[in-house]
Design a protein around this motif. Structure first.
Motif, PDB file in Angstrom:
ATOM      1  N   PRO A 152      37.927  35.613  40.313  1.00  0.00           N
ATOM      2  CA  PRO A 152      38.824  34.545  40.783  1.00  0.00           C
ATOM      3  C   PRO A 152      40.305  34.873  40.579  1.00  0.00           C
ATOM      4  O   PRO A 152      41.168  34.080  40.948  1.00  0.00           O
ATOM      5  CB  PRO A 152      38.416  33.348  39.917  1.00  0.00           C
ATOM      6  N   ILE A 153      40.587  36.035  39.979  1.00  0.00           N
ATOM      7  CA  ILE A 153      41.961  36.517  39.869  1.00  0.00           C
ATOM      8  C   ILE A 153      42.026  37.915  40.471  1.00  0.00           C
ATOM      9  O   ILE A 153      40.999  38.570  40.659  1.00  0.00           O
ATOM     10  CB  ILE A 153      42.465  36.543  38.408  1.00  0.00           C
ATOM     11  N   SER A 154      43.231  38.369  40.745  1.00  0.00           N
ATOM     12  CA  SER A 154      43.420  39.679  41.351  1.00  0.00           C
ATOM     13  C   SER A 154      43.994  40.661  40.337  1.00  0.00           C
ATOM     14  O   SER A 154      44.463  40.274  39.257  1.00  0.00           O
ATOM     15  CB  SER A 154      44.387  39.575  42.535  1.00  0.00           C
ATOM     16  N   TYR A 155      44.005  41.922  40.714  1.00  0.00           N
ATOM     17  CA  TYR A 155      44.636  42.949  39.873  1.00  0.00           C
ATOM     18  C   TYR A 155      46.112  42.621  39.672  1.00  0.00           C
ATOM     19  O   TYR A 155      46.653  42.803  38.567  1.00  0.00           O
ATOM     20  CB  TYR A 155      44.499  44.325  40.523  1.00  0.00           C
ATOM     21  N   GLU A 156      46.749  42.132  40.708  1.00  0.00           N
ATOM     22  CA  GLU A 156      48.177  41.833  40.625  1.00  0.00           C
ATOM     23  C   GLU A 156      48.470  40.770  39.568  1.00  0.00           C
ATOM     24  O   GLU A 156      49.525  40.799  38.924  1.00  0.00           O
ATOM     25  CB  GLU A 156      48.704  41.381  41.990  1.00  0.00           C
ATOM     26  N   GLU A 157      47.544  39.846  39.374  1.00  0.00           N
ATOM     27  CA  GLU A 157      47.727  38.815  38.347  1.00  0.00           C
ATOM     28  C   GLU A 157      47.557  39.376  36.941  1.00  0.00           C
ATOM     29  O   GLU A 157      48.210  38.915  35.994  1.00  0.00           O
ATOM     30  CB  GLU A 157      46.739  37.672  38.569  1.00  0.00           C
ATOM     31  N   LEU A 158      46.689  40.364  36.778  1.00  0.00           N
ATOM     32  CA  LEU A 158      46.435  40.928  35.455  1.00  0.00           C
ATOM     33  C   LEU A 158      47.359  42.101  35.136  1.00  0.00           C
ATOM     34  O   LEU A 158      47.570  42.443  33.964  1.00  0.00           O
ATOM     35  CB  LEU A 158      44.974  41.377  35.348  1.00  0.00           C
ATOM     36  N   SER A 159      47.938  42.723  36.172  1.00  0.00           N
ATOM     37  CA  SER A 159      48.725  43.938  35.988  1.00  0.00           C
ATOM     38  C   SER A 159      49.870  43.792  34.980  1.00  0.00           C
ATOM     39  O   SER A 159      50.076  44.685  34.146  1.00  0.00           O
ATOM     40  CB  SER A 159      49.286  44.403  37.342  1.00  0.00           C
ATOM     41  N   PRO A 160      50.642  42.688  34.977  1.00  0.00           N
ATOM     42  CA  PRO A 160      51.716  42.567  33.980  1.00  0.00           C
ATOM     43  C   PRO A 160      51.187  42.592  32.541  1.00  0.00           C
ATOM     44  O   PRO A 160      51.885  43.061  31.631  1.00  0.00           O
ATOM     45  CB  PRO A 160      52.367  41.225  34.313  1.00  0.00           C
ATOM     46  N   TYR A 161      49.971  42.099  32.365  1.00  0.00           N
ATOM     47  CA  TYR A 161      49.385  42.095  31.020  1.00  0.00           C
ATOM     48  C   TYR A 161      48.869  43.477  30.642  1.00  0.00           C
ATOM     49  O   TYR A 161      48.926  43.865  29.469  1.00  0.00           O
ATOM     50  CB  TYR A 161      48.285  41.041  30.943  1.00  0.00           C
ATOM     51  N   TYR A 162      48.362  44.232  31.614  1.00  0.00           N
ATOM     52  CA  TYR A 162      48.050  45.644  31.350  1.00  0.00           C
ATOM     53  C   TYR A 162      49.311  46.364  30.858  1.00  0.00           C
ATOM     54  O   TYR A 162      49.269  47.143  29.897  1.00  0.00           O
ATOM     55  CB  TYR A 162      47.551  46.332  32.621  1.00  0.00           C
ATOM     56  N   ASP A 163      50.439  46.103  31.537  1.00  0.00           N
ATOM     57  CA  ASP A 163      51.710  46.728  31.150  1.00  0.00           C
ATOM     58  C   ASP A 163      52.071  46.368  29.714  1.00  0.00           C
ATOM     59  O   ASP A 163      52.484  47.222  28.919  1.00  0.00           O
ATOM     60  CB  ASP A 163      52.842  46.278  32.074  1.00  0.00           C
ATOM     61  N   GLU A 164      51.930  45.106  29.386  1.00  0.00           N
ATOM     62  CA  GLU A 164      52.324  44.633  28.065  1.00  0.00           C
ATOM     63  C   GLU A 164      51.432  45.212  26.967  1.00  0.00           C
ATOM     64  O   GLU A 164      51.919  45.598  25.899  1.00  0.00           O
ATOM     65  CB  GLU A 164      52.277  43.107  28.046  1.00  0.00           C
ATOM     66  N   VAL A 165      50.133  45.268  27.245  1.00  0.00           N
ATOM     67  CA  VAL A 165      49.199  45.834  26.266  1.00  0.00           C
ATOM     68  C   VAL A 165      49.553  47.283  25.968  1.00  0.00           C
ATOM     69  O   VAL A 165      49.437  47.745  24.823  1.00  0.00           O
ATOM     70  CB  VAL A 165      47.748  45.721  26.776  1.00  0.00           C
ATOM     71  N   GLU A 166      49.973  48.002  26.989  1.00  0.00           N
ATOM     72  CA  GLU A 166      50.306  49.414  26.812  1.00  0.00           C
ATOM     73  C   GLU A 166      51.328  49.608  25.696  1.00  0.00           C
ATOM     74  O   GLU A 166      51.225  50.543  24.894  1.00  0.00           O
ATOM     75  CB  GLU A 166      50.835  49.983  28.125  1.00  0.00           C
ATOM     76  N   ALA A 167      52.308  48.706  25.627  1.00  0.00           N
ATOM     77  CA  ALA A 167      53.340  48.806  24.602  1.00  0.00           C
ATOM     78  C   ALA A 167      52.892  48.188  23.278  1.00  0.00           C
ATOM     79  O   ALA A 167      53.144  48.736  22.208  1.00  0.00           O
ATOM     80  CB  ALA A 167      54.621  48.143  25.085  1.00  0.00           C
ATOM     81  N   LEU A 168      52.213  47.038  23.334  1.00  0.00           N
ATOM     82  CA  LEU A 168      51.806  46.361  22.104  1.00  0.00           C
ATOM     83  C   LEU A 168      50.741  47.142  21.336  1.00  0.00           C
ATOM     84  O   LEU A 168      50.794  47.245  20.107  1.00  0.00           O
ATOM     85  CB  LEU A 168      51.276  44.959  22.431  1.00  0.00           C
ATOM     86  N   VAL A 169      49.781  47.689  22.063  1.00  0.00           N
ATOM     87  CA  VAL A 169      48.693  48.437  21.434  1.00  0.00           C
ATOM     88  C   VAL A 169      49.121  49.873  21.141  1.00  0.00           C
ATOM     89  O   VAL A 169      48.686  50.483  20.168  1.00  0.00           O
ATOM     90  CB  VAL A 169      47.434  48.405  22.338  1.00  0.00           C
ATOM     91  N   GLY A 170      50.001  50.399  21.997  1.00  0.00           N
ATOM     92  CA  GLY A 170      50.458  51.768  21.822  1.00  0.00           C
ATOM     93  C   GLY A 170      49.549  52.759  22.512  1.00  0.00           C
ATOM     94  O   GLY A 170      48.780  53.470  21.879  1.00  0.00           O
ATOM     95  N   ILE A 171      49.611  52.791  23.849  1.00  0.00           N
ATOM     96  CA  ILE A 171      48.748  53.676  24.627  1.00  0.00           C
ATOM     97  C   ILE A 171      49.531  54.929  25.000  1.00  0.00           C
ATOM     98  O   ILE A 171      50.624  54.859  25.561  1.00  0.00           O
ATOM     99  CB  ILE A 171      48.208  52.971  25.884  1.00  0.00           C
TER     100      ILE A 171
END
Length: 556
Positions: A128-147
């Motif tokens: 019920p959501i798209s990649y575009e809706e989740l993409s900003p959170y993927y970006d944020e996790v990258e920095a918070l988690v340290g990928i």
């Protein structure tokens, strides 16, 4: 009275709690296991891989696994099979023990039904959501988690905002040169695997120490992006997070409209009490969140809390695929390279996405998957157990000595893991085994596990493609196994989210359709799993869920 109670402190629970306390809210984070710090972690293979240091004793807490044998469904308690479905019951959950290989789902993973249509015998739906809706959170996790990683070009890589990863890749073993050469000679594109592991120090965490023991072990440097390191430690620093280890939730108490409290038991003292909050978030891993909802049945919800749709527990999914391995053997011809290959601690760090989507005049048109290449586990006992056998029989005496010496000094094993969709269907679900109860007197979860025929077909296709790389590298004794007996560390579904309350348990914000103040943030929300490990998606969605909850809290 807390603002929010979060049940489970793994990838989703830790991320939700972090976001909420950063926004100024008081949160209680409940974890049935212990709080282990970096200083508590070791590389003790017996403790972490062969005993229950970080998981419950299967004689006291277990599951019942139901599988079809000769056409008949057979239920076996895991205390008999020793096939444990516990995945790190400590603060930070199984994220403490992951290998750290992380990938975003592809935009088409969110619309699998639209792309491929109905699949016979499978319950595939679009998200019920798209990649575009989740993409900003993927970006944020990258920095918070340290990928750490390397941005490359590939037609099947999901789009991203940043031109570089948060940190450069971790150090690589010299073997990657031979791997890359072999791939290029076959027209295959090798990609550097993103890892939730810091290659450099950052904030309160050290960079990777390359200890040679990553998967199945806690990280003594803090480099691994576990929920404990990335979210819980900084959340505790705010003073607004109450962390309650050794706290097991037995039941949710509800009216028809809301959860009023949870009954908990301290796992060391057996003292029981009730805790209250304005909102409740379940994040106990898919199968345990479902079990809690089922065990909380009451007069308002006789079939389980938030189960008016009767969809609770259905469409359980894992990761399809399998594993393969081969040996690289010392010879005069490769002697100059072999010493570098034997260097311990450095990663292979290679992924293949070339077969993620297959559209070929001969092979067909279907969803494929991801293949990860890595060195075999460095567990000495496990390796010795394999080396000590020949033709299915144990070696003894001088033959055993020679085999062990050769295996540890003149051979290097490389392995691959295949990730493809485990299609949801009617014979893969979670229910209660009411005749079996854990040490707290609660019915245990019964998991019916059955793969869709297409899962294994795709897995076989990917395995055949993968072994060509190993053959090109000159590897010997190549073998692989594709199975519908899944790895229990990747489990999702059971609380599917969707827009139709009659066909799903949660809405698009992972709030239950039935109960206003109840959310489920772990991987149970996923209708399909993509063909990648779930961790990055779980982290990202948990932040999204928390933002939705913050918006509601801000309105009073």
């Amino acid at each position: 009275m807390y603002d929010v109670i979060v049940v489970g402190s793994g990838a989703s629970g830790g991320a939700v709690a972090y976001r909420l306390v950063q926004a100024g809210y008081r949160v209680a984070l409940l974890e049935k296991g212990a709080l282990l710090t970096r200083e508590d972690f070791s590389k003790d293979e017996l403790a972490y891989c062969r005993r229950d240091l970080v998981t419950p004793n299967l004689q006291e807490e277990y599951h019942v696994i139901e599988q079809k044998v000769n056409g008949v469904w057979v239920a076996t308690p895991t205390f008999k099979s020793q096939w444990s479905f516990w995945n790190g019951n400590i603060v930070g959950g199984s994220s403490n023990l992951m290998s750290g290989m992380v990938h975003r789902m592809h935009p088409d993973d969110f619309r699998l039904k639209s792309k491929y249509g109905e699949i016979k015998g499978a319950n595939v739906v679009d998200w019920p959501i798209s990649y575009e809706e989740l993409s900003p959170y993927y970006d944020e996790v990258e920095a918070l988690v340290g990928i750490s990683g390397c941005v490359e070009k590939h037609p099947f890589l999901p789009p991203r905002k940043e031109a570089t990863f948060f940190q450069p890749p971790t150090k690589e073993n010299a073997l990657v040169k031979e791997f890359d050469r072999s791939c290029h000679s076959l027209g295959i594109t090798p990609l550097v695997t993103p890892r939730a592991i810091l290659s450099q120090p950052y904030a309160h965490r050290e960079g990777c120490l390359y200890s040679n023991f990553c998967g199945s072990y806690g990280c003594s440097s803090g480099a691994k992006g576990s929920a404990r390191e990335a979210f819980i430690v900084p959340a505790l620093a705010t003073g607004r997070l109450t962390l309650l280890p050794h706290t097991h939730v037995k039941k949710l108490h509800t009216t028809k409209e809301k959860v009023t409290s949870v009954s908990v038991i301290h796992t060391k003292t057996n003292k029981e009490r009730e805790l209250k909050a304005k909102y409740f978030v379940l994040a106990a891993q898919a199968h345990e969140s479902v079990r809690l909802l089922l065990n909380s049945a009451n007069r308002f919800y006789p079939f389980g809390v938030a189960n008016s749709s009767r969809e609770l527990g259905k469409n359980l999914i894992f990761s399809g695929g399998g594993v393969g391995r081969a040996r690289l053997k010392y010879s005069k011809e490769n002697s100059s390279q072999f010493e570098a290959w034997m260097r311990r601690g450095l990663f292979v760090n290679r992924s293949i996405l070339d077969w993620y989507f297959v559209d070929h005049w001969w092979d067909g048109y279907f969803k494929g998957g991801l293949v990860e290449f890595m060195f075999e586990s460095q567990n000495v006992i496990g390796r010795a157990d394999t080396i000590a056998q020949e033709g299915g029989k144990l070696l003894w005496g001088e033959n055993l000595r020679r085999s062990l010496e050769r295996g540890f000094t003149q051979e290097k094993s490389i392995r691959f893991e295949i990730f493809n969709d485990w299609l949801p269907h009617d014979d893969s679900f979670i229910s209660l085994a009411k005749e079996h109860k854990d040490k707290y007197g609660m019915p245990v979860g019964k998991l019916r596990i059955s793969g869709h025929p297409l899962d294994q077909k795709v897995g076989q296709y990917l395995a055949q493609k993968s072994i060509k790389i190993l053959e090109e590298m000159g590897a010997k004794e190549i073998e692989y196994r594709i199975s519908d007996m899944p790895a229990p560390n990747l489990i999702a579904g059971g609380c599917r989210f969707g827009n139709n309350p009659k066909e799903s348990v949660l809405n698009k914000m992972c709030q239950t359709h039935d109960i206003d103040n109840l959310y489920v943030a772990d991987a149970s929300f996923m209708p399909t799993g993509g063909s990648v490990p779930y961790t990055w998606t779980i982290y990202a969605n948990a932040l999204r869920v928390a933002d939705g909850l913050i918006e509601r809290l801000s309105k009073g």
